[in-house]
Structures are given as structure tokens and as C-alpha cells.
Scaffold this motif. Sequence first.
Motif, PDB file in Angstrom:
ATOM      1  N   MET A  80       0.807  -1.224   0.000  1.00 33.11           N
ATOM      2  CA  MET A  80       0.000   0.000   0.000  1.00 33.11           C
ATOM      3  C   MET A  80       0.842   1.278   0.000  1.00 33.11           C
ATOM      4  O   MET A  80       0.314   2.374  -0.179  1.00 33.11           O
ATOM      5  N   LEU A  81       2.172   1.155   0.209  1.00 33.26           N
ATOM      6  CA  LEU A  81       3.039   2.341   0.167  1.00 33.26           C
ATOM      7  C   LEU A  81       2.970   3.035  -1.198  1.00 33.26           C
ATOM      8  O   LEU A  81       2.987   4.259  -1.268  1.00 33.26           O
ATOM      9  N   GLY A  82       2.895   2.258  -2.264  1.00 39.00           N
ATOM     10  CA  GLY A  82       2.830   2.829  -3.613  1.00 39.00           C
ATOM     11  C   GLY A  82       1.587   3.698  -3.788  1.00 39.00           C
ATOM     12  O   GLY A  82       1.687   4.890  -4.082  1.00 39.00           O
ATOM     13  N   PRO A  83       0.395   3.111  -3.590  1.00 32.86           N
ATOM     14  CA  PRO A  83      -0.821   3.918  -3.664  1.00 32.86           C
ATOM     15  C   PRO A  83      -0.806   5.121  -2.712  1.00 32.86           C
ATOM     16  O   PRO A  83      -1.301   6.191  -3.061  1.00 32.86           O
ATOM     17  N   ALA A  84      -0.205   4.974  -1.515  1.00 35.57           N
ATOM     18  CA  ALA A  84      -0.152   6.098  -0.578  1.00 35.57           C
ATOM     19  C   ALA A  84       0.690   7.235  -1.141  1.00 35.57           C
ATOM     20  O   ALA A  84       0.365   8.411  -0.949  1.00 35.57           O
ATOM     21  N   THR A  85       1.774   6.888  -1.858  1.00 34.56           N
ATOM     22  CA  THR A  85       2.602   7.917  -2.495  1.00 34.56           C
ATOM     23  C   THR A  85       1.779   8.676  -3.536  1.00 34.56           C
ATOM     24  O   THR A  85       1.803   9.904  -3.586  1.00 34.56           O
ATOM     25  N   VAL A  86       1.036   7.937  -4.352  1.00 34.78           N
ATOM     26  CA  VAL A  86       0.188   8.588  -5.369  1.00 34.78           C
ATOM     27  C   VAL A  86      -0.825   9.503  -4.676  1.00 34.78           C
ATOM     28  O   VAL A  86      -1.095  10.613  -5.131  1.00 34.78           O
ATOM     29  N   ALA A  87      -1.345   9.054  -3.530  1.00 36.20           N
ATOM     30  CA  ALA A  87      -2.369   9.825  -2.817  1.00 36.20           C
ATOM     31  C   ALA A  87      -1.835  11.144  -2.267  1.00 36.20           C
ATOM     32  O   ALA A  87      -2.614  12.053  -1.961  1.00 36.20           O
ATOM     33  N   LEU A  88      -0.502  11.283  -2.148  1.00 35.48           N
ATOM     34  CA  LEU A  88       0.074  12.549  -1.673  1.00 35.48           C
ATOM     35  C   LEU A  88      -0.234  13.695  -2.641  1.00 35.48           C
ATOM     36  O   LEU A  88      -0.088  14.864  -2.294  1.00 35.48           O
ATOM     37  N   ALA A  89      -0.680  13.357  -3.868  1.00 39.16           N
ATOM     38  CA  ALA A  89      -1.048  14.399  -4.833  1.00 39.16           C
ATOM     39  C   ALA A  89      -2.248  15.206  -4.334  1.00 39.16           C
ATOM     40  O   ALA A  89      -2.393  16.381  -4.684  1.00 39.16           O
ATOM     41  N   THR A 139       9.373  11.724   3.396  1.00 38.19           N
ATOM     42  CA  THR A 139       8.323  10.830   3.881  1.00 38.19           C
ATOM     43  C   THR A 139       8.580   9.383   3.437  1.00 38.19           C
ATOM     44  O   THR A 139       9.036   9.133   2.313  1.00 38.19           O
ATOM     45  N   SER A 140       8.338   8.432   4.334  1.00 33.59           N
ATOM     46  CA  SER A 140       8.777   7.043   4.130  1.00 33.59           C
ATOM     47  C   SER A 140       8.480   6.396   2.780  1.00 33.59           C
ATOM     48  O   SER A 140       9.368   5.784   2.204  1.00 33.59           O
ATOM     49  N   PRO A 141       7.238   6.467   2.267  1.00 30.71           N
ATOM     50  CA  PRO A 141       7.000   5.745   1.016  1.00 30.71           C
ATOM     51  C   PRO A 141       7.914   6.212  -0.101  1.00 30.71           C
ATOM     52  O   PRO A 141       8.437   5.404  -0.872  1.00 30.71           O
ATOM     53  N   ILE A 142       8.165   7.530  -0.186  1.00 33.84           N
ATOM     54  CA  ILE A 142       9.054   8.045  -1.227  1.00 33.84           C
ATOM     55  C   ILE A 142      10.493   7.680  -0.901  1.00 33.84           C
ATOM     56  O   ILE A 142      11.242   7.208  -1.757  1.00 33.84           O
ATOM     57  N   GLY A 193      11.278   4.146  -1.748  1.00 30.33           N
ATOM     58  CA  GLY A 193      11.330   3.983  -3.198  1.00 30.33           C
ATOM     59  C   GLY A 193      12.652   4.489  -3.746  1.00 30.33           C
ATOM     60  O   GLY A 193      13.272   3.852  -4.601  1.00 30.33           O
TER      61      GLY A 193
END
Lengths: 124, 238
Positions: B77-86, B141-144, B147
Motif C-alpha cells: 500500500m506504500l505505492g498507492p499512498a505515495t500517489v495519494a500525496l497528490a 516521507t517514508s514511502p518516497i 522507493g
Amino acid sequence: MHALPGISLILLCQLAGETFVQLLEIPIPGPVVGMLLMLAGLVWHGAVPQSLRLVADTLLRYLALLFVPAGVGLMVHFELIGRDWLAISLALLISTALAIAVTLLLLNLLLKRNTSRGGERDGG
Amino acid sequence: MADEIVDIWVYLSATPLLWLAATFIVFQGAIWLNARLGSNPVLHPVLLAMAGLMLILLATGTDYDTYFEGAQFIHFMLGPATVALAIPLYDHRREIRALMMPLLVSGVVGASTAAISAVGVAWLLGADRLTLLSLAPKSVTSPIAMGVTEKLGGLPSLTAALVLITGSLGCILAPPLIRLLGIRDDKVKGFAMGLAAHGFGTAQAFGISATAGAFAGLGLSMAGVITALILPLLAGGI
């Protein structure tokens, strides 16, 4: 509330970002490109769809939970940390203090200049 | 009876369910414990949960790969969470457009300072190359950050821990630095805290004012994008 369209939109952007990165062979994480695509889409659309906001809010509210699995992986690297603990601790302490101080001073200076210039323009 | 329990354990420990459930339950417990300890940023629920899960894995003789079989569903879910930062970034588009240049310049300089000084200090002290690569994105932030580390060839799990410690340090260091440098503008305070200490700094900035919180969110997003775009290009030097 419908979460489905929001989930689909997010996964679609991530998929597009991942494809983009693989295709051009650039060393940037695919989800970051996905985020930029999502941002471009939102600016173009002019609003955040309700379903997307619901899913994004939920994901970001529980962001902390999401890095637990990777964090536990630290147990595999105890040896490396044991060797480098002093370097790591000092690096974190010094760089965090420096980053905060530099950003505080620079943005403070730039914003002050920005307002005084804006004031001159307004004044005449 | 004891044999049956052993049988059940053998069965459960081979399915993803056990460690997926354990991650949720331990995290829930960590949030409870952190609240009881007065929401101390040094004892963040993530750090407590990590320590708790590591102890359980070591005590039961479970290796990390087995644990990750179950926990990977959360990790994904880290990937989708990164996209959600938009979405928060889009919410702040007006402030961003109005103060574009000052924010961009401070963002690039601040994010570079964080990365270069961290790698520089660790390099001077003779740290391993893997440590250096994992240190570079630690303010983000962790997800980025994870990555970016993966792309650089570092250890994402080490980065995850460094990011969390950086967040705690940022919360401790920011208030005295703000006082020392005589900063009064909440926009500046928030932006610096979000930029240097990601989500931890953002949460603390909301305690100062809503404006500080909004600019902290902005600092967090900008640091993430800038670091993700610039660091992989600079990393050839490490």
C-alpha cells in the motif's frame, strides 16, 4: 460511500507511473511519477472527486502502519547498524538540525523580500 | 493438547494470515501504549511496533522472509499512498502558485542540505557504502524515501528506520532552532518542519497553527518530489 473509483484511479496512476519509469529507464520511483500524473489530472479536472478524497484520506491517515513491515526488516541489518551506529547517529542529528536551520533562514529571507517587493509594486 | 497447539502453530505460521494479523494487532497495541506514554514523538507507535514485532519474530525463531509473506500486503500500500500525496498537494495549489519561487528555492536548498550533510557526515566517519545510500533520502516521507533507496541500491528497511528517527529528532530540534533564529512567520516554521521532518514535523506544525500545518504538508510533498527527482541523478557520486 464508493471507494472503488478512487482506488481504481490511484492504481491507474501508479501503473502509468511505473510504465513510464520502466519505458524511459529513469531511476525515479514509479509511484512518484504516478503522484505527479495524478496532480496533473486533478489540475486539469479542477476538483478532487469525492471517492478519490475518501481513499486518499484513509491511506494517508494510516500511513504510519504502512512502513512497519519494511521497518521490521531492520533485524536483517543489525550487523551493519552495529558497525556504523556512531556515523548514523551523528549524521542524523547534524543533518536534521542543518536542514531545519537552512530552510528557516532562507525561506524567511525570501518571503520578506517577496512581500516588500509586492508592497512597492502595490504602492506605485 | 500441547501437540495440537504445536500443530496449529506449524499450520498458521506457514500462512500469510498470521503475520498480517500480527502486524495489525501489534501496531494497534503500539498506538495504545504511545497514547498512555503521553504521545511522545521519540516513542512513536511505528518504532514501538517495529521493536515489538522484531522481538516476537526473534522469540519464535521466525525469519524475516516468512514474516514478509504476510506483511507484504500492508507494504504494497506504500505505492498507492505515495500517489495519494497528490491530493494534499493539489489542495495547497493556490499558496504554491503565489509563493512559487521562494518555496521552490528553499525546497531545493533545504532538501539538498538534508541529503548532502547526512551522507557527508557519515562518509567522514567511515560508514559503509550501503549505509550512505540508505541515509541519503532520510528526511523524506517514508514511502518516497524507501522507493528512492531501492532505486539507489541501498537498504529500504534501514531507510525506513532512519526516516522515523529523523522525524523524532526534527520534532525535538525544531522548537529551539525556531526560537534561536527568531522566526515569527508560521508559514516558514511549518515549511521547514515538514521539509526536514516529514509527517512527524507536519503533525507537530499543526500544533502551532493551521497555516503552519498546511505549509508543513507542502514542505513534506516538495521535499519528497525534489529528493526523488534529484537524488537518483546525484547518487552516481556515492
